[in-house]
Design a protein around this motif. Structure first.
Motif, short mmCIF file in Angstrom:
data_model
loop_
_atom_site.label_atom_id
_atom_site.label_comp_id
_atom_site.label_asym_id
_atom_site.label_seq_id
_atom_site.Cartn_x
_atom_site.Cartn_y
_atom_site.Cartn_z
N GLY A 7 0.81 -1.22 0.00
CA GLY A 7 0.00 0.00 0.00
C GLY A 7 0.83 1.26 0.00
O GLY A 7 0.30 2.35 -0.13
N TRP A 89 2.10 -8.10 -3.88
CA TRP A 89 2.85 -6.89 -3.53
C TRP A 89 4.21 -6.95 -4.22
O TRP A 89 4.98 -7.89 -4.03
CB TRP A 89 3.02 -6.74 -2.02
CG TRP A 89 3.57 -5.38 -1.69
CD1 TRP A 89 2.97 -4.17 -1.92
CD2 TRP A 89 4.85 -5.08 -1.12
NE1 TRP A 89 3.77 -3.14 -1.52
CE2 TRP A 89 4.93 -3.65 -1.03
CE3 TRP A 89 5.92 -5.85 -0.68
CZ2 TRP A 89 6.06 -3.01 -0.50
CZ3 TRP A 89 7.03 -5.20 -0.16
CH2 TRP A 89 7.10 -3.80 -0.07
N GLY A 123 -3.16 1.55 -0.85
CA GLY A 123 -3.21 0.10 -0.71
C GLY A 123 -4.62 -0.41 -0.93
O GLY A 123 -5.59 0.32 -0.74
#
Ligand code: FDP
Length: 311
Positions: A7, A89, A123
């Motif tokens: 995020g 991620w 995020g």
């Protein structure tokens, strides 16, 4: 932003437009391979996506291809898609939320399908107000892309991975001529049925069963698209992060309105990555009437709130 980990976004605001350009170019260059996959990857995978829907080989292929290509961009920090449970991620940067093959059930009948990409500065799950850009690709008789930034909306023709401007500044007319409403009529609320009766007197029905294709009709001719909540789907069908937010962003940037039963779709509180939402988007006049007709519809007695088998 500025925290490390999922995020975080260490991109300078000035770099964000360049990032959107590279995302749009990357998607455009991926389109020829995706189109080919519609012919070569038509079988079912035998697995369900996180929303419980059976995945086609083309859904999985499109997801993996877009993840590998968008994930290579230095400005992309997180990749999430309708086809995988959790976001990937990658590092710091913007978050992309992708519906790799929207309307995939249309492949078997050879009708329109699409790809949707939302670019969030935050995020995931993120608010629609964190979107800095959104786009969709429509695989119709020609392949087109609708790209929205905070500066407006541009429509492109995509040919062999290259894009050419078709409409420099897409703008919705005040009223328009078409409507497309999803879901079984007996499962609509009384208020939405009343609204539908009123709209049918003025606008032409256009519903094909792929969000991108149906919304593109509205952006081309003006009018209204709706997928309301249903008796058996009290949260609606469409996914907030991957479908509703990017589409609402595009429509609002083109001068239209969005609504989810209480407020603009973009103001929906994000709770879960795969959360669903009712979606109403379109020209200002039919949307204003809808908002007026549905005002207080959350307590409409014809809509039950029994557990949905899909959530
Ligand atoms: P699909 O199930 O074919 O992937 O959310 C997905 C979606 O298509 C949208 O693209 C489309 O607007 C909607 O579902 C169609 O739902 P119905 O089959 O209920 O019309």
């Amino acid at each position: 932003m500025g925290t490390s980990g999922p995020g975080s976004n260490d991109l300078k605001t000035a770099d964000e437009p360049a990032c959107i350009t590279s995302i749009v170019d990357t998607v455009a260059k991926t389109v020829p391979k995706l189109r080919t996959a519609f012919e070569t990857h038509r079988s079912y995978e035998g697995e369900a996506n996180p929303s419980g829907e059976e995945m086609l080989a083309a859904d999985v292929y499109a997801d993996e291809l877009l993840e590998s290509r968008l994930g290579k961009l230095a400005c992309v920090g997180t990749y999430a898609s309708e086809e995988r449970a959790d976001p990937v991620w990658i590092g710091s940067g913007l978050s992309v939320a992708v519906d790799p093959l929207d309307g995939s059930s249309n492949l078997s009948s050879n009708n329109g399908v699409g790809t949707i990409v939302g670019v969030y500065d935050g995020g995931l799950p993120a608010s629609g107000r964190d979107l800095i850009g959104a786009m969709y690709v429509l695989y119709g008789p020609t392949t087109t892309a609708m790209v929205a930034t905070r500066d407006g909306v541009t429509e492109y023709l995509l040919t062999q991975g290259e894009r050419e401007v078709l409409t420099p500044s897409v703008s919705l007319p005040e009223t328009g001529t078409v409507y497309g409403f999803g879901g079984p009529v007996p499962e609509w609320s009384g208020a939405f049925r009343r609204y539908s009766m009123s709209v049918q007197r003025r606008l032409k029905r256009r519903y094909g069963g792929a969000l991108v294709a149906d919304v593109n009709q509205v952006l081309s001719h003006g009018g209204v698209f709706a997928y309301p909540r249903l008796e058996t789907r009290p949260s609606g069908k469409l996914r907030l992060q991957f479908e509703a937010n990017p589409i609402a962003f595009i429509v609002e940037q083109a001068g239209g309105l969005s609504y989810q039963g209480e407020r603009s779709v973009l103001d929906t509180e994000p709770e879960r990555l795969h959360q669903r939402t009712p979606l109403f988007v379109g020209s200002p006049e039919p949307l204003a009437e809808l908002i007026e007709t549905l005002g207080g519809a959350t307590t409409d007695p014809t809509v039950t709130t029994r557990e949905s088998p899909w959530d």
